[in-house]
Design a protein around this motif. Sequence first.
Motif, PDB file in Angstrom:
ATOM      1  N   MET A 143       0.866  -1.157   0.000  1.00 61.48           N
ATOM      2  CA  MET A 143       0.000   0.000   0.000  1.00 61.48           C
ATOM      3  C   MET A 143       0.916   1.224   0.000  1.00 61.48           C
ATOM      4  SD  MET A 143      -3.160   0.529   2.694  1.00 61.48           S
ATOM      5  CE  MET A 143      -3.224  -1.228   2.983  1.00 61.48           C
ATOM      6  N   LYS A 144       0.678   2.124  -0.979  1.00 58.48           N
ATOM      7  CA  LYS A 144       1.556   3.279  -1.111  1.00 58.48           C
ATOM      8  C   LYS A 144       0.825   4.420  -1.802  1.00 58.48           C
ATOM      9  CE  LYS A 144       3.476   1.480  -5.396  1.00 58.48           C
ATOM     10  NZ  LYS A 144       2.395   0.558  -5.604  1.00 58.48           N
ATOM     11  N   LEU A 145       1.537   5.519  -1.981  1.00 61.85           N
ATOM     12  CA  LEU A 145       0.997   6.703  -2.627  1.00 61.85           C
ATOM     13  C   LEU A 145       0.346   6.360  -3.963  1.00 61.85           C
ATOM     14  CD1 LEU A 145       0.846   9.843  -2.463  1.00 61.85           C
ATOM     15  CD2 LEU A 145       2.948   9.870  -3.790  1.00 61.85           C
ATOM     16  N   PHE A 146      -0.820   6.913  -4.189  1.00 57.30           N
ATOM     17  CA  PHE A 146      -1.621   6.799  -5.408  1.00 57.30           C
ATOM     18  C   PHE A 146      -2.313   5.441  -5.594  1.00 57.30           C
ATOM     19  CE2 PHE A 146       1.613  10.035  -6.989  1.00 57.30           C
ATOM     20  CZ  PHE A 146       0.860  11.109  -6.575  1.00 57.30           C
ATOM     21  N   ASP A 147      -2.162   4.508  -4.650  1.00 54.88           N
ATOM     22  CA  ASP A 147      -2.939   3.266  -4.718  1.00 54.88           C
ATOM     23  C   ASP A 147      -4.407   3.600  -4.480  1.00 54.88           C
ATOM     24  OD1 ASP A 147      -0.682   1.709  -5.086  1.00 54.88           O
ATOM     25  OD2 ASP A 147      -0.764   0.743  -3.115  1.00 54.88           O
ATOM     26  N   LYS A 148      -5.298   2.883  -5.181  1.00 53.77           N
ATOM     27  CA  LYS A 148      -6.728   2.979  -4.883  1.00 53.77           C
ATOM     28  C   LYS A 148      -7.005   1.992  -3.761  1.00 53.77           C
ATOM     29  CE  LYS A 148      -8.435   4.357  -9.397  1.00 53.77           C
ATOM     30  NZ  LYS A 148      -8.904   5.673  -9.204  1.00 53.77           N
ATOM     31  N   VAL A 149      -7.728   2.443  -2.747  1.00 58.25           N
ATOM     32  CA  VAL A 149      -7.986   1.626  -1.570  1.00 58.25           C
ATOM     33  C   VAL A 149      -9.465   1.661  -1.207  1.00 58.25           C
ATOM     34  CG1 VAL A 149      -5.667   1.797  -0.590  1.00 58.25           C
ATOM     35  CG2 VAL A 149      -7.343   3.581  -0.083  1.00 58.25           C
ATOM     36  N   LYS A 150      -9.904   0.572  -0.564  1.00 63.09           N
ATOM     37  CA  LYS A 150     -11.291   0.473  -0.112  1.00 63.09           C
ATOM     38  C   LYS A 150     -11.322   0.469   1.405  1.00 63.09           C
ATOM     39  CE  LYS A 150     -13.597  -3.453  -0.615  1.00 63.09           C
ATOM     40  NZ  LYS A 150     -14.418  -4.530  -1.177  1.00 63.09           N
ATOM     41  N   ASN A 192       4.033  -6.523   2.832  1.00 61.31           N
ATOM     42  CA  ASN A 192       4.035  -7.770   3.597  1.00 61.31           C
ATOM     43  C   ASN A 192       3.696  -7.552   5.072  1.00 61.31           C
ATOM     44  OD1 ASN A 192       4.843  -9.246   1.265  1.00 61.31           O
ATOM     45  ND2 ASN A 192       6.948  -8.612   1.633  1.00 61.31           N
ATOM     46  N   GLY A 193       2.793  -6.611   5.323  1.00 59.87           N
ATOM     47  CA  GLY A 193       2.341  -6.380   6.689  1.00 59.87           C
ATOM     48  C   GLY A 193       3.203  -5.435   7.497  1.00 59.87           C
ATOM     49  N   TYR A 194       4.254  -4.893   6.894  1.00 59.87           N
ATOM     50  CA  TYR A 194       5.135  -3.976   7.603  1.00 59.87           C
ATOM     51  C   TYR A 194       5.028  -2.575   7.022  1.00 59.87           C
ATOM     52  CZ  TYR A 194       7.509  -7.940   9.776  1.00 59.87           C
ATOM     53  OH  TYR A 194       7.793  -9.059  10.500  1.00 59.87           O
ATOM     54  N   ILE A 195       5.064  -1.578   7.910  1.00 61.04           N
ATOM     55  CA  ILE A 195       5.216  -0.189   7.498  1.00 61.04           C
ATOM     56  C   ILE A 195       6.717   0.030   7.398  1.00 61.04           C
ATOM     57  CG2 ILE A 195       4.813   2.214   8.088  1.00 61.04           C
ATOM     58  CD1 ILE A 195       2.596   1.174  10.031  1.00 61.04           C
ATOM     59  N   ILE A 196       7.203   0.407   6.202  1.00 64.64           N
ATOM     60  CA  ILE A 196       8.641   0.589   6.020  1.00 64.64           C
ATOM     61  C   ILE A 196       8.914   1.925   5.332  1.00 64.64           C
ATOM     62  CG2 ILE A 196       9.219  -1.867   5.969  1.00 64.64           C
ATOM     63  CD1 ILE A 196       9.342  -1.713   2.946  1.00 64.64           C
ATOM     64  N   ASN A 197      10.102   2.464   5.600  1.00 62.98           N
ATOM     65  CA  ASN A 197      10.516   3.667   4.892  1.00 62.98           C
ATOM     66  C   ASN A 197      11.575   3.271   3.865  1.00 62.98           C
ATOM     67  OD1 ASN A 197      12.972   3.483   6.293  1.00 62.98           O
ATOM     68  ND2 ASN A 197      12.397   5.010   7.796  1.00 62.98           N
ATOM     69  N   LEU A 198      12.096   4.256   3.118  1.00 65.65           N
ATOM     70  CA  LEU A 198      13.065   3.948   2.064  1.00 65.65           C
ATOM     71  C   LEU A 198      14.411   3.496   2.599  1.00 65.65           C
ATOM     72  CD1 LEU A 198      12.343   6.590  -0.703  1.00 65.65           C
ATOM     73  CD2 LEU A 198      11.756   4.180  -0.667  1.00 65.65           C
ATOM     74  N   LEU A 199      14.628   3.641   3.895  1.00 61.13           N
ATOM     75  CA  LEU A 199      15.839   3.093   4.510  1.00 61.13           C
ATOM     76  C   LEU A 199      15.671   1.607   4.803  1.00 61.13           C
ATOM     77  CD1 LEU A 199      16.619   5.946   7.073  1.00 61.13           C
ATOM     78  CD2 LEU A 199      17.905   5.399   4.998  1.00 61.13           C
ATOM     79  N   GLY A 200      14.451   1.102   4.637  1.00 60.96           N
ATOM     80  CA  GLY A 200      14.162  -0.291   4.949  1.00 60.96           C
ATOM     81  C   GLY A 200      13.823  -0.510   6.409  1.00 60.96           C
ATOM     82  N   GLU A 201      13.700   0.575   7.166  1.00 65.74           N
ATOM     83  CA  GLU A 201      13.364   0.460   8.580  1.00 65.74           C
ATOM     84  C   GLU A 201      11.896   0.088   8.737  1.00 65.74           C
ATOM     85  OE1 GLU A 201      16.385   3.916  10.232  1.00 65.74           O
ATOM     86  OE2 GLU A 201      14.352   4.474   9.666  1.00 65.74           O
ATOM     87  N   LEU A 231       8.566  -0.018  10.873  1.00 64.80           N
ATOM     88  CA  LEU A 231       8.005   0.776  11.958  1.00 64.80           C
ATOM     89  C   LEU A 231       7.087  -0.026  12.868  1.00 64.80           C
ATOM     90  CD1 LEU A 231       7.294   4.029   9.918  1.00 64.80           C
ATOM     91  CD2 LEU A 231       9.329   3.394  11.210  1.00 64.80           C
ATOM     92  N   ASN A 232       6.749  -1.249  12.472  1.00 68.23           N
ATOM     93  CA  ASN A 232       6.007  -2.138  13.371  1.00 68.23           C
ATOM     94  C   ASN A 232       6.785  -3.441  13.483  1.00 68.23           C
ATOM     95  OD1 ASN A 232       5.137  -2.423  10.573  1.00 68.23           O
ATOM     96  ND2 ASN A 232       3.573  -3.844  11.265  1.00 68.23           N
ATOM     97  N   LYS A 233       6.726  -4.065  14.639  1.00 66.45           N
ATOM     98  CA  LYS A 233       7.520  -5.260  14.901  1.00 66.45           C
ATOM     99  C   LYS A 233       6.838  -6.553  14.447  1.00 66.45           C
ATOM    100  CE  LYS A 233       9.925  -3.386  18.985  1.00 66.45           C
ATOM    101  NZ  LYS A 233      10.030  -2.063  18.565  1.00 66.45           N
ATOM    102  N   ILE A 234       5.526  -6.586  14.515  1.00 70.35           N
ATOM    103  CA  ILE A 234       4.771  -7.778  14.169  1.00 70.35           C
ATOM    104  C   ILE A 234       4.009  -7.497  12.872  1.00 70.35           C
ATOM    105  CG2 ILE A 234       2.943  -9.379  14.920  1.00 70.35           C
ATOM    106  CD1 ILE A 234       3.639  -8.467  17.821  1.00 70.35           C
ATOM    107  N   PRO A 235       4.183  -8.364  11.841  1.00 68.16           N
ATOM    108  CA  PRO A 235       3.488  -8.092  10.577  1.00 68.16           C
ATOM    109  C   PRO A 235       1.974  -8.042  10.755  1.00 68.16           C
ATOM    110  CG  PRO A 235       4.479 -10.276  10.557  1.00 68.16           C
ATOM    111  CD  PRO A 235       4.919  -9.606  11.814  1.00 68.16           C
ATOM    112  N   TYR A 236       1.363  -7.080  10.098  1.00 69.26           N
ATOM    113  CA  TYR A 236      -0.077  -6.831  10.103  1.00 69.26           C
ATOM    114  C   TYR A 236      -0.612  -6.322  11.437  1.00 69.26           C
ATOM    115  CZ  TYR A 236       0.341  -9.136   5.638  1.00 69.26           C
ATOM    116  OH  TYR A 236       0.754  -9.463   4.375  1.00 69.26           O
ATOM    117  N   ASP A 237       0.231  -6.213  12.445  1.00 71.22           N
ATOM    118  CA  ASP A 237      -0.142  -5.562  13.706  1.00 71.22           C
ATOM    119  C   ASP A 237       0.494  -4.184  13.648  1.00 71.22           C
ATOM    120  OD1 ASP A 237      -0.651  -4.594  16.210  1.00 71.22           O
ATOM    121  OD2 ASP A 237       0.266  -6.278  17.284  1.00 71.22           O
ATOM    122  N   TYR A 238      -0.195  -3.229  13.046  1.00 71.63           N
ATOM    123  CA  TYR A 238       0.391  -1.933  12.726  1.00 71.63           C
ATOM    124  C   TYR A 238       0.644  -1.079  13.954  1.00 71.63           C
ATOM    125  CZ  TYR A 238      -0.808  -3.520   8.119  1.00 71.63           C
ATOM    126  OH  TYR A 238      -0.904  -4.285   6.979  1.00 71.63           O
TER     127      TYR A 238
END
Length: 120
Positions: free
Chosen positions: A1-8, A100-109, A111-118
Amino acid sequence: MKLFDKVKVLVSKEKYEKQDVFKGMVGTIIDAEIQFREFQVIFTDPTPFTEETMYSIKPDILCYIHIKDLEVVEESNCTDEYLLKNLPNQDIRWFCKVENGYIINLLGEKLNKIPYDYDS
């Protein structure tokens, strides 16, 4: 999920409904930043603009929607390079996406430890 994606929107919440956003509505992510685990999404009225409809078309709605309350309907073809080029100060910490369930930045960091648990 990223910029300009269509989401429901997957759920109804009072917070969203106060802004006239309801379960099942489809919008577009319009900001590359994730703030408080939320994407800023714009919802536009799909009614074609004609002389007959010009007074009944609803204005666009901007709403912050929690990541877990969204589902990708259509992916954009926006690349990381394009996003970086268009960020203020080209700061790669500001751009986030969900993979894949992770919030990530361009550094690859991650931001959440457990996938899909944001909120983890």
